[in-house]
Design a protein around this motif. Structure first.
Motif, PDB file in Angstrom:
ATOM      1  N   UNK A 230       1.129  -1.003   0.190  1.00 57.39           N
ATOM      2  CA  UNK A 230      -0.212   0.032  -0.164  1.00 57.39           C
ATOM      3  C   UNK A 230       1.564   1.170  -0.381  1.00 57.39           C
ATOM      4  N   UNK A 231       2.525   1.570  -0.207  1.00 62.43           N
ATOM      5  CA  UNK A 231       2.938   2.055  -0.164  1.00 62.43           C
ATOM      6  C   UNK A 231       3.587   2.898   1.532  1.00 62.43           C
ATOM      7  N   UNK A 232       3.413   2.196   2.482  1.00 61.13           N
ATOM      8  CA  UNK A 232       3.086   3.194   3.768  1.00 61.13           C
ATOM      9  C   UNK A 232       4.112   1.927   4.204  1.00 61.13           C
ATOM     10  N   UNK A 233       4.411   2.324   5.254  1.00 63.97           N
ATOM     11  CA  UNK A 233       5.772   1.756   5.974  1.00 63.97           C
ATOM     12  C   UNK A 233       5.024   0.092   6.347  1.00 63.97           C
ATOM     13  N   UNK A 234       5.950  -0.949   6.804  1.00 62.41           N
ATOM     14  CA  UNK A 234       5.117  -2.181   6.709  1.00 62.41           C
ATOM     15  C   UNK A 234       5.841  -2.212   8.258  1.00 62.41           C
ATOM     16  N   UNK A 235       4.948  -2.235   9.644  1.00 63.51           N
ATOM     17  CA  UNK A 235       5.063  -2.108  10.639  1.00 63.51           C
ATOM     18  C   UNK A 235       5.660  -3.403  11.655  1.00 63.51           C
ATOM     19  N   UNK A 236       4.856  -4.110  11.201  1.00 65.87           N
ATOM     20  CA  UNK A 236       5.188  -6.159  11.141  1.00 65.87           C
ATOM     21  C   UNK A 236       6.476  -6.029  11.342  1.00 65.87           C
ATOM     22  N   UNK A 237       7.237  -5.987  10.023  1.00 73.08           N
ATOM     23  CA  UNK A 237       8.166  -6.495   9.210  1.00 73.08           C
ATOM     24  C   UNK A 237       9.337  -5.154   9.458  1.00 73.08           C
TER      25      UNK A 237
END
Length: 203
Positions: free
Chosen positions: A65-72
Protein backbone atom coordinates in the motif's frame (compact mmCIF):
# COMPACT_ATOMS: atom_id res chain seq x y z
CA UNK A 1 -2.18 31.72 22.98
CA UNK A 2 1.52 31.73 23.78
CA UNK A 3 3.97 29.49 21.94
CA UNK A 4 4.60 27.62 25.21
CA UNK A 5 1.32 26.12 26.42
CA UNK A 6 0.94 24.29 29.72
CA UNK A 7 1.72 20.64 28.94
CA UNK A 8 0.83 17.39 30.66
CA UNK A 9 3.02 14.51 29.50
CA UNK A 10 0.92 11.33 29.44
CA UNK A 11 2.63 7.95 29.37
CA UNK A 12 2.21 4.32 30.40
CA UNK A 13 3.23 0.83 29.43
CA UNK A 14 1.76 -1.01 26.46
CA UNK A 15 -1.87 -1.93 27.15
CA UNK A 16 -2.17 0.43 30.11
CA UNK A 17 -4.89 2.54 28.50
CA UNK A 18 -3.08 5.66 27.26
CA UNK A 19 -5.46 6.06 24.32
CA UNK A 20 -8.60 5.68 26.43
CA UNK A 21 -7.30 8.31 28.85
CA UNK A 22 -6.19 10.75 26.15
CA UNK A 23 -9.51 10.36 24.31
CA UNK A 24 -11.32 11.36 27.50
CA UNK A 25 -9.03 14.36 28.03
CA UNK A 26 -9.85 15.43 24.48
CA UNK A 27 -13.59 15.18 25.17
CA UNK A 28 -13.07 17.29 28.30
CA UNK A 29 -11.53 20.05 26.16
CA UNK A 30 -7.78 19.51 26.33
CA UNK A 31 -5.68 19.53 23.17
CA UNK A 32 -4.23 16.06 22.60
CA UNK A 33 -0.91 15.63 20.76
CA UNK A 34 -0.14 11.92 20.29
CA UNK A 35 3.37 11.00 19.17
CA UNK A 36 2.23 7.52 18.06
CA UNK A 37 -0.32 9.10 15.73
CA UNK A 38 2.38 11.44 14.40
CA UNK A 39 4.66 8.45 13.78
CA UNK A 40 1.89 6.69 11.85
CA UNK A 41 1.32 9.80 9.71
CA UNK A 42 5.05 10.08 8.97
CA UNK A 43 5.20 6.42 7.87
CA UNK A 44 1.89 6.26 5.98
CA UNK A 45 1.89 6.19 2.19
CA UNK A 46 3.47 9.46 1.07
CA UNK A 47 4.67 10.17 4.62
CA UNK A 48 7.64 12.46 5.15
CA UNK A 49 9.77 9.73 6.78
CA UNK A 50 9.41 7.15 4.01
CA UNK A 51 12.20 8.35 1.67
CA UNK A 52 14.84 8.05 4.43
CA UNK A 53 13.40 4.72 5.64
CA UNK A 54 13.45 3.35 2.09
CA UNK A 55 17.04 4.55 1.62
CA UNK A 56 18.32 2.99 4.86
CA UNK A 57 16.23 -0.18 5.10
CA UNK A 58 15.30 -0.98 1.52
CA UNK A 59 12.08 -1.56 -0.38
CA UNK A 60 11.28 -4.77 1.54
CA UNK A 61 10.11 -2.74 4.53
CA UNK A 62 7.54 -0.83 2.43
CA UNK A 63 4.18 -2.55 2.09
CA UNK A 64 2.11 -2.98 -1.05
CA UNK A 65 0.00 0.00 0.00
CA UNK A 66 3.05 2.27 -0.05
CA UNK A 67 3.21 2.65 3.74
CA UNK A 68 5.79 1.30 6.16
CA UNK A 69 5.24 -2.39 6.93
CA UNK A 70 5.16 -1.89 10.70
CA UNK A 71 5.17 -5.60 11.55
CA UNK A 72 8.18 -6.26 9.33
CA UNK A 73 10.01 -3.24 10.75
CA UNK A 74 9.22 -4.30 14.32
CA UNK A 75 10.68 -7.73 13.60
CA UNK A 76 13.73 -6.15 11.97
CA UNK A 77 14.65 -3.79 14.81
CA UNK A 78 13.38 -5.51 17.96
CA UNK A 79 16.48 -7.62 18.58
CA UNK A 80 18.95 -5.38 16.74
CA UNK A 81 19.88 -2.25 18.74
CA UNK A 82 21.90 -0.77 15.86
CA UNK A 83 18.96 -1.05 13.45
CA UNK A 84 16.57 0.34 16.06
CA UNK A 85 18.86 3.32 16.62
CA UNK A 86 19.00 3.89 12.87
CA UNK A 87 15.20 3.96 12.70
CA UNK A 88 14.95 6.24 15.75
CA UNK A 89 17.50 8.63 14.24
CA UNK A 90 15.16 9.03 11.27
CA UNK A 91 11.84 9.22 13.08
CA UNK A 92 12.44 10.85 16.44
CA UNK A 93 13.57 14.33 15.27
CA UNK A 94 10.62 14.47 12.84
CA UNK A 95 8.17 13.36 15.54
CA UNK A 96 9.50 15.91 18.03
CA UNK A 97 9.32 18.72 15.50
CA UNK A 98 5.71 17.93 14.59
CA UNK A 99 4.74 17.48 18.27
CA UNK A 100 6.25 20.88 19.06
CA UNK A 101 4.35 22.43 16.14
CA UNK A 102 1.03 20.93 17.27
CA UNK A 103 1.59 21.95 20.91
CA UNK A 104 2.39 25.54 19.92
CA UNK A 105 -0.70 25.70 17.67
CA UNK A 106 -3.07 24.27 20.29
CA UNK A 107 -6.12 26.36 21.15
CA UNK A 108 -7.12 24.81 24.47
CA UNK A 109 -6.63 25.36 28.21
CA UNK A 110 -3.68 22.94 28.16
CA UNK A 111 -2.07 20.19 26.08
CA UNK A 112 -1.92 16.46 26.78
CA UNK A 113 1.26 15.22 25.08
CA UNK A 114 1.06 11.42 24.71
CA UNK A 115 4.52 9.81 24.59
CA UNK A 116 4.95 6.06 25.22
CA UNK A 117 8.66 6.52 26.03
CA UNK A 118 8.24 9.78 27.93
CA UNK A 119 10.18 8.73 31.05
CA UNK A 120 13.09 7.44 28.99
CA UNK A 121 13.27 10.60 26.87
CA UNK A 122 14.74 13.72 28.42
CA UNK A 123 13.71 15.67 25.33
CA UNK A 124 10.02 15.25 26.15
CA UNK A 125 10.25 15.41 29.93
CA UNK A 126 11.79 18.87 29.65
CA UNK A 127 8.73 20.03 27.69
CA UNK A 128 6.20 18.96 30.35
CA UNK A 129 4.80 20.75 33.39
CA UNK A 130 3.32 17.53 34.81
CA UNK A 131 4.00 13.84 34.19
CA UNK A 132 0.87 11.67 34.21
CA UNK A 133 1.23 7.88 34.19
CA UNK A 134 -1.64 5.57 33.25
CA UNK A 135 -1.08 2.39 35.22
CA UNK A 136 -2.62 -1.04 35.67
CA UNK A 137 -1.61 -4.50 36.82
CA UNK A 138 0.83 -6.18 34.44
CA UNK A 139 -1.46 -9.19 34.00
CA UNK A 140 -4.17 -6.78 32.80
CA UNK A 141 -1.71 -5.23 30.35
CA UNK A 142 -0.86 -8.63 28.87
CA UNK A 143 -4.51 -9.63 28.53
CA UNK A 144 -5.47 -6.33 26.87
CA UNK A 145 -2.65 -6.40 24.34
CA UNK A 146 -3.26 -10.07 23.46
CA UNK A 147 -6.95 -9.34 22.96
CA UNK A 148 -6.52 -6.30 20.72
CA UNK A 149 -3.44 -7.31 18.72
CA UNK A 150 -3.53 -11.07 18.46
CA UNK A 151 0.06 -11.29 19.69
CA UNK A 152 1.12 -14.33 21.70
CA UNK A 153 1.71 -13.94 25.45
CA UNK A 154 5.48 -14.38 25.00
CA UNK A 155 5.57 -11.57 22.41
CA UNK A 156 3.65 -9.18 24.67
CA UNK A 157 5.85 -10.03 27.64
CA UNK A 158 8.97 -9.41 25.51
CA UNK A 159 7.68 -5.95 24.53
CA UNK A 160 6.93 -5.16 28.17
CA UNK A 161 10.36 -6.38 29.25
CA UNK A 162 11.95 -3.98 26.75
CA UNK A 163 10.07 -1.03 28.29
CA UNK A 164 11.04 0.86 31.42
CA UNK A 165 10.04 -1.06 34.59
CA UNK A 166 6.62 -0.24 36.00
CA UNK A 167 8.06 0.87 39.36
CA UNK A 168 10.46 3.29 37.66
CA UNK A 169 7.65 4.77 35.58
CA UNK A 170 5.49 5.29 38.66
CA UNK A 171 8.39 6.84 40.57
CA UNK A 172 8.69 9.51 37.86
CA UNK A 173 4.98 10.40 37.92
CA UNK A 174 3.47 13.58 39.30
CA UNK A 175 0.01 12.06 38.88
CA UNK A 176 -1.21 8.47 38.34
CA UNK A 177 -4.40 7.13 36.80
CA UNK A 178 -5.31 3.63 38.00
CA UNK A 179 -6.79 1.94 34.93
CA UNK A 180 -7.33 -1.50 36.40
CA UNK A 181 -11.11 -0.96 36.50
CA UNK A 182 -13.74 -0.15 33.89
CA UNK A 183 -14.05 2.89 31.62
CA UNK A 184 -16.29 4.73 34.07
CA UNK A 185 -13.57 4.41 36.71
CA UNK A 186 -11.02 5.81 34.24
CA UNK A 187 -13.29 8.66 33.17
CA UNK A 188 -13.91 9.82 36.75
CA UNK A 189 -10.17 10.11 37.33
CA UNK A 190 -9.59 11.97 34.05
CA UNK A 191 -12.44 14.39 34.76
CA UNK A 192 -11.00 15.23 38.19
CA UNK A 193 -7.51 15.74 36.76
CA UNK A 194 -8.90 17.90 33.94
CA UNK A 195 -10.35 20.32 36.48
CA UNK A 196 -7.03 20.47 38.34
CA UNK A 197 -5.04 20.96 35.14
CA UNK A 198 -7.30 23.75 33.89
CA UNK A 199 -6.80 25.53 37.21
CA UNK A 200 -3.02 25.08 37.14
CA UNK A 201 -2.71 26.16 33.50
CA UNK A 202 -4.68 29.33 34.17
CA UNK A 203 -2.32 30.54 36.90
Amino acid sequence: MSARPWIVGLTGGIGSGKSAASDRFGLCGAAVVDTDQIARQLTAAGGAALPAIREHFGEALIGADGALDRDAMRARVFDDPAERQRLEAILHPMIRAEADRQCAAADAPYVVLVVPLLIESGNYRQRCDRILVVDCDEAVQVARVMSRSGLARAQVEAIMAAQIPRAERLAAADDVIDNSGDLEHLHRQVDALHARYCDAAAR
